[in-house]
Design an enzyme around this catalytic site. Sequence first.
Site, mmCIF file in Angstrom:
data_model
loop_
_atom_site.group_PDB
_atom_site.id
_atom_site.type_symbol
_atom_site.label_atom_id
_atom_site.label_comp_id
_atom_site.label_asym_id
_atom_site.label_seq_id
_atom_site.Cartn_x
_atom_site.Cartn_y
_atom_site.Cartn_z
ATOM 1 N N THR A 1 -2.278 8.098 9.104
ATOM 2 C CA THR A 1 -0.958 8.690 8.884
ATOM 3 C C THR A 1 -0.434 8.312 7.505
ATOM 4 O O THR A 1 -0.485 7.148 7.104
ATOM 5 C CB THR A 1 0.031 8.202 9.961
ATOM 6 O OG1 THR A 1 -0.476 8.573 11.246
ATOM 7 C CG2 THR A 1 1.401 8.823 9.764
ATOM 8 N N THR B 1 -7.823 0.089 -5.516
ATOM 9 C CA THR B 1 -9.096 -0.464 -5.057
ATOM 10 C C THR B 1 -9.764 0.476 -4.057
ATOM 11 O O THR B 1 -10.970 0.750 -4.146
ATOM 12 C CB THR B 1 -8.887 -1.847 -4.413
ATOM 13 O OG1 THR B 1 -8.398 -2.760 -5.403
ATOM 14 C CG2 THR B 1 -10.184 -2.393 -3.841
ATOM 15 N N SER C 1 -2.803 3.751 -9.071
ATOM 16 C CA SER C 1 -2.147 2.859 -8.110
ATOM 17 C C SER C 1 -0.653 2.854 -8.368
ATOM 18 O O SER C 1 -0.211 2.657 -9.506
ATOM 19 C CB SER C 1 -2.703 1.442 -8.224
ATOM 20 O OG SER C 1 -2.160 0.605 -7.224
ATOM 21 N N CYS D 1 -5.641 -10.159 -9.585
ATOM 22 C CA CYS D 1 -6.575 -10.148 -8.460
ATOM 23 C C CYS D 1 -7.580 -11.303 -8.534
ATOM 24 O O CYS D 1 -8.331 -11.535 -7.590
ATOM 25 C CB CYS D 1 -7.323 -8.823 -8.417
ATOM 26 S SG CYS D 1 -6.220 -7.408 -8.159
#
Length: 383
Positions: free
Chosen positions: A241, A78, A203, A329
């Site tokens: 990070t 996303t 993903s 989703c």
Amino acid sequence: MMLLEDKDIIYLDNNATTRIAPEVFEAMTPYLRDYYGNPSSSYSFGKQVHTAVERAREQVAALISCEPKEIFFTSCGTESDNAAINAALQVTGHKHVITSGVEHSAVKNHGEYLERLGYAVTYLPVSSDGTLQLKELENAIRPDTAIVSLMWANNETGVLFPIREAAEICQSKKILFHTDAVQCPGKIDISVKDSGINFLSLSGHKLHAPKGVGVLYVKRRTKFIPYVMGGHQEKGKRGGTENVASIVGLGKAAELALAKLQEEASHTRTLRNQLETGILEKVAETSVNGHPESRLPNTTNISFHRASAEKILVGLNEKGICASAGSACTTGSMEPSHVLTNMGLSQDKAFGSVRFSFSRYSDEAQVATTLEALPKVVEQSRS
């Protein structure tokens, strides 16, 4: 609440997420336990972690046949989708986006948000089999088009779009092109070499890596403005990070996906066809949604006429079988699948549609158990 274990379930919802491969878990463990240095640090303990991140970048680059410096790690698909579209809007200054009417919510909802901000978004129609006609794309391109964003494979039906051809059209018109390829790794070839693709999203949790890590491919010499501002991580393309252990896991998963591509595609196609054929033979008033050939090998979406997908899923769940009524989703939505309604399905058929999706860990025994359970589950849902 009692936690179910993998041995207790039949998992046929691999387009929603996948189990972490043992090899991936093994690769990640040292970076969760022993090598916890910050990869941006100047001392050796951090630099060896940086080396692991760069190795993962090379593994992902090999998966899509690009240069490692074109790979940037994100938190998920996303974020990658949003980052590509936002960058194009900022770089070009244009106010028009083209996508399709069957995109994942990561692009669909972003498009609707952009419309509220005053941007123009064109949603290309699809045929009744879920395929996209390139003429529709050519006709939709305008002088103020900033980017075209089209999914490579549909998450609900598995239907494939002609991505390389669409990218060529955009390249010829000097329009940026993005594809959400989240569902593709380990199932089809997604090489970007010599293509007109500017941006590509992946993903981790869709290819047997952990949740919470993704990839954005940015083609060399494509201008890009960061979506997540912060430090100089990812060559200034994405602040924050790095999620090192997950990045290492994603790298290993990409290596496995490339090595097992033909084997996994053949395996899942066989299981999908067995389930699909069995359902059509054993359960009356059923039909397959989507193109019969131009689709992912692991995915089938089936309409059980006069039935409720919700009730079918409850019945399957009681027997330890996991499937879905569409994208994870959008679970909980009372609306029928926008993918299926855009394909012209009636609300009755859309509400009665169930998706089954396989992985390398699926087997024939799971198919047999599902086929044994389904007729009665469907009958009960119809009553």
